[in-house]
Design a protein around this motif. Structure first.
Motif, PDB file in Angstrom:
ATOM      1  N   LEU A  74       0.828  -1.212   0.000  1.00  0.00           N
ATOM      2  CA  LEU A  74       0.000   0.000   0.000  1.00  0.00           C
ATOM      3  C   LEU A  74       0.863   1.262   0.000  1.00  0.00           C
ATOM      4  N   ASP A  75       2.098   1.148   0.459  1.00  0.00           N
ATOM      5  CA  ASP A  75       3.035   2.271   0.383  1.00  0.00           C
ATOM      6  C   ASP A  75       4.015   1.970  -0.747  1.00  0.00           C
ATOM      7  N   GLU A  76       3.723   2.468  -1.943  1.00  0.00           N
ATOM      8  CA  GLU A  76       4.527   2.125  -3.106  1.00  0.00           C
ATOM      9  C   GLU A  76       5.943   2.685  -3.014  1.00  0.00           C
ATOM     10  N   VAL A  77       6.138   3.734  -2.248  1.00  0.00           N
ATOM     11  CA  VAL A  77       7.463   4.345  -2.151  1.00  0.00           C
ATOM     12  C   VAL A  77       8.350   3.594  -1.160  1.00  0.00           C
ATOM     13  N   LEU A 137      -4.435   2.722   3.669  1.00  0.00           N
ATOM     14  CA  LEU A 137      -5.309   3.081   2.544  1.00  0.00           C
ATOM     15  C   LEU A 137      -5.382   4.585   2.307  1.00  0.00           C
ATOM     16  N   GLY A 138      -4.922   5.376   3.252  1.00  0.00           N
ATOM     17  CA  GLY A 138      -4.995   6.824   3.058  1.00  0.00           C
ATOM     18  C   GLY A 138      -5.169   7.611   4.333  1.00  0.00           C
ATOM     19  N   GLY A 139      -5.384   6.949   5.462  1.00  0.00           N
ATOM     20  CA  GLY A 139      -5.482   7.634   6.741  1.00  0.00           C
ATOM     21  C   GLY A 139      -6.641   8.609   6.809  1.00  0.00           C
ATOM     22  N   LYS A 140      -6.323   9.866   7.094  1.00  0.00           N
ATOM     23  CA  LYS A 140      -7.351  10.884   7.242  1.00  0.00           C
ATOM     24  C   LYS A 140      -7.853  11.429   5.905  1.00  0.00           C
ATOM     25  N   ASN A 141      -7.235  11.021   4.816  1.00  0.00           N
ATOM     26  CA  ASN A 141      -7.673  11.451   3.487  1.00  0.00           C
ATOM     27  C   ASN A 141      -8.919  10.650   3.094  1.00  0.00           C
ATOM     28  N   GLU A 142     -10.087  11.191   3.410  1.00  0.00           N
ATOM     29  CA  GLU A 142     -11.329  10.457   3.194  1.00  0.00           C
ATOM     30  C   GLU A 142     -11.576  10.170   1.710  1.00  0.00           C
TER      31      GLU A 142
END
Length: 605
Positions: free
Chosen positions: A535-538, A574-579
């Motif tokens: 999920l963390d491509e970097v 998946l994105g945390g607080k980024n809804e």
């Protein structure tokens, strides 16, 4: 450009993406990396900087339609230097020396002259003859034909239409004029009032729809997704990930793609064993690949094998040493895989005899719909294994890893600071230690590791099952390719059969680590499949340096709460607080997988 990129190694392609500050897709093949570079202007610029190319004047000319009468676009760049003119043969020289006829003035458009000059320069540049465009026949414009006088039937239709104020119905039997263009798709006609009503309805329920390319700008498609507001977003994620708590362990297992062909192949086991010297805590995660059969079998049978071996050990010695437990885990997991292979070898013990059987004879044995078929499928599929075992005193923990799942121990010190310790190994082709191990075991076979994959086909270097990489090629060619059900992509299997020269190329020997826990300290164990790292491509390959520390700090901050800690980790990935991002990851309307299966357990120790 495509050929030049293919000539580079995988490490060179990744360097180009890194220079362009772009990440390589998870488990990307060489083709994926090339597509990623070609889709990005920054990556192409990085390629040009890292691998400068001189203009190859001897290269074949571009594919040009010489009959196209459209002027070429002007390129604001200096023309390349012309190559030396080739020496003309005698006949050609004589023809060149002949007096040229006096040109006749024509009324040709200057645009055509410019086009002819560009063709001449291009031909001179590449040393090829000038090809004159074929003259196109002039289109004769015929005078418009008058509509024929309406028939008596048509006149009656016109009168009826005028009487009732309607339009006459067209004659569908009349020949339809064919056109070159495909008609545009019908568009929904919606008046402004209806659009406003829809907008207010979406605002009322807090739901909106957007589109995304999901990171594939080179694909000419956009997919819809639904932006979910809180608390709907958290509730939906918990539902889709089957979030729950079992005793001291929180767990999620997640694959949002609705396509049945991509159902989740992860499995997990949470079990506490009442043994003569107390309660042992057993936790396990299995990441299946190529199918679910091996992961299903491992989840169902391997825990009982470990429990039985542990019981026999304790009955002889109630306080076994930590190294004895480590050896027990190693031997039990390896023996479990060996027995899977024996299920196939009991059907076809002799490779030479197998090669002489007909396809029909083999199919009659392996496709019985019963025990033979099950034994073959367990060998065809594969699964990683990640096991943890905690003793009754909760002061000793063992972790056995086979494949590329991750186990991270979080421990709180006297000052209240949390520290992370990785207890698993990454048995993956991207791990240079593992890749070199395979190369040492197969000298003289440069393709035993290809594109960071074993035989160029599979990412993990250790697993249970996967006997296409452990047995002679005849078993794959004659047995596995005759099985029904078979491989999802049999053509990929056929592509690596020729590289299988000196098996086995994969191992089923796990790495085992033991850690002593502080009796009164606070600690927890995170276990997850590689989907969480992807999920963390970097930073997905930096479990020790980055991811483990991030996960432990996140869980440590919530450790005293009653929330599902595994769900918190998944939400963060998946994105945390980024809804908007989290909504996109769980609701996008795609029919193929956009993320790997992801299973997480968090055990409070």
């Amino acid at each position: 450009m495509d050929a030049k990129l293919k000539a580079l190694k995988v490490v060179d392609l990744k360097q180009i993406l890194s220079s362009a500050k772009l990440s390589a897709p998870a488990k990307a093949t060489k083709t994926d990396l090339i597509a990623r570079i070609q889709a990005s202007k920054e990556a192409l610029a990085a390629y040009a900087a890292l691998h400068p190319q001189q203009d190859d004047l001897l290269a074949p000319p571009e594919a040009v339609d010489w009959n196209d009468d459209q002027p070429e676009a002007t390129v604001a760049a200096p023309p390349p230097p012309s190559p030396p003119k080739p020496v003309k043969p005698p006949a050609a020289a004589a023809a060149a020396a002949a007096p040229k006829p006096t040109p006749v003035a024509t009324t040709t458009d200057t645009t055509v002259d410019a086009e002819a000059e560009m063709r001449r320069k291009r031909a001179e540049r590449f040393g090829i003859p000038v090809v004159e465009p074929k003259s196109k026949a002039k289109r004769v414009v015929e005078p418009a034909k008058k509509d024929p006088a309406p028939s008596s039937d048509d006149q009656e239709k016109l009168k009826r239409a005028a009487r009732f104020g309607t339009k006459p119905t067209p004659d569908t039997t009349a020949p339809v004029k064919k056109t070159l263009k495909r008609p545009a798709p019908p568009q929904e006609q919606v008046d402004p009032e209806e659009l406003e009503r829809r907008k207010k309805r979406a605002e009322r329920f807090g739901i909106s729809t957007k589109t995304t390319d999901m990171g594939w700008p080179q694909i000419d498609a956009l997919w819809k997704y639904t932006v979910l507001p809180e608390p709907v977003l958290t509730t939906e994620l918990a539902r889709l990930s089957l979030a729950k708590s079992v005793g001291d362990t929180d767990v999620v297992t997640f694959q949002p793609c609705p396509n049945p062909e991509h159902f989740n192949q992860d499995r997990f086991v949470i079990s506490d064993w009442e043994l003569p010297n107390g309660t042992w805590a057993f936790r396990a995660i299995f990441d299946g690949h190529a199918g679910h059969e091996t992961a299903d079998y491992a989840a169902a049978a391997l825990p009982d094998s470990i429990k039985e071996a542990l019981l026999q050990l304790i009955e002889g010695n109630s306080t076994p040493t930590p190294s004895t437990i480590s050896d027990l885990l190693t031997k039990t997991i390896s023996s479990f895989d060996h027995n899977i292979g024996q299920g196939l070898l009991s059907l076809f013990p002799d490779p030479e005899a197998l090669a002489k059987l007909s396809n029909e004879e083999i199919q009659a044995v392996v496709n019985d719909g019963g025990p033979n078929s099950a034994a073959v499928l367990r060998c065809m599929r594969g699964s990683t294994v990640l096991v943890s075992l905690t003793d009754p005193s909760r002061t000793n923990i063992w972790v056995a890893s086979l494949g590329d799942c991750a186990a991270v121990l979080g421990t709180k010190d006297a000052s209240g600071q949390w520290s992370a310790q990785v207890l698993s190994s990454s048995h993956n082709g991207e791990n240079e230690v593992e890749a070199n191990k395979v190369r040492r075991e197969h000298p003289g076979e440069p393709e035993c590791m290809l594109d960071d994959r074993v035989l160029g086909a599979i990412a993990v270097t250790r697993a249970v099952g996967d006997f296409s990489f452990k047995l002679p090629a005849v078993y794959t060619e004659r047995v596995f390719l005759n099985s029904s059900p078979g491989f999802v992509a049999p053509e990929k299997v056929r592509s690596f059969i020729g590289r299988n020269i000196t098996p086995p190329y994969m191992s089923a020997i796990p790495d085992v680590q033991h850690v002593e826990l502080a009796p009164q300290g606070e600690s927890f164990l995170i276990m997850c499949t590689d989907g969480m790292m992807d999920l963390d491509e970097v930073e997905r390959l930096k479990v020790h340096e980055v991811l483990s520390k991030r996960w432990v700090q996140l869980i440590g901050a919530q450790y005293g709460e009653k929330s599902n800690l595994a769900l918190s980790l998944l939400r963060d990935g998946l994105g945390g607080k980024n809804e908007d991002k989290v909504s996109r990851m769980i609701t996008v309307e795609m029919f193929f997988r956009w993320m790997d299966d992801t299973t997480i357990t968090v055990q409070r120790l």
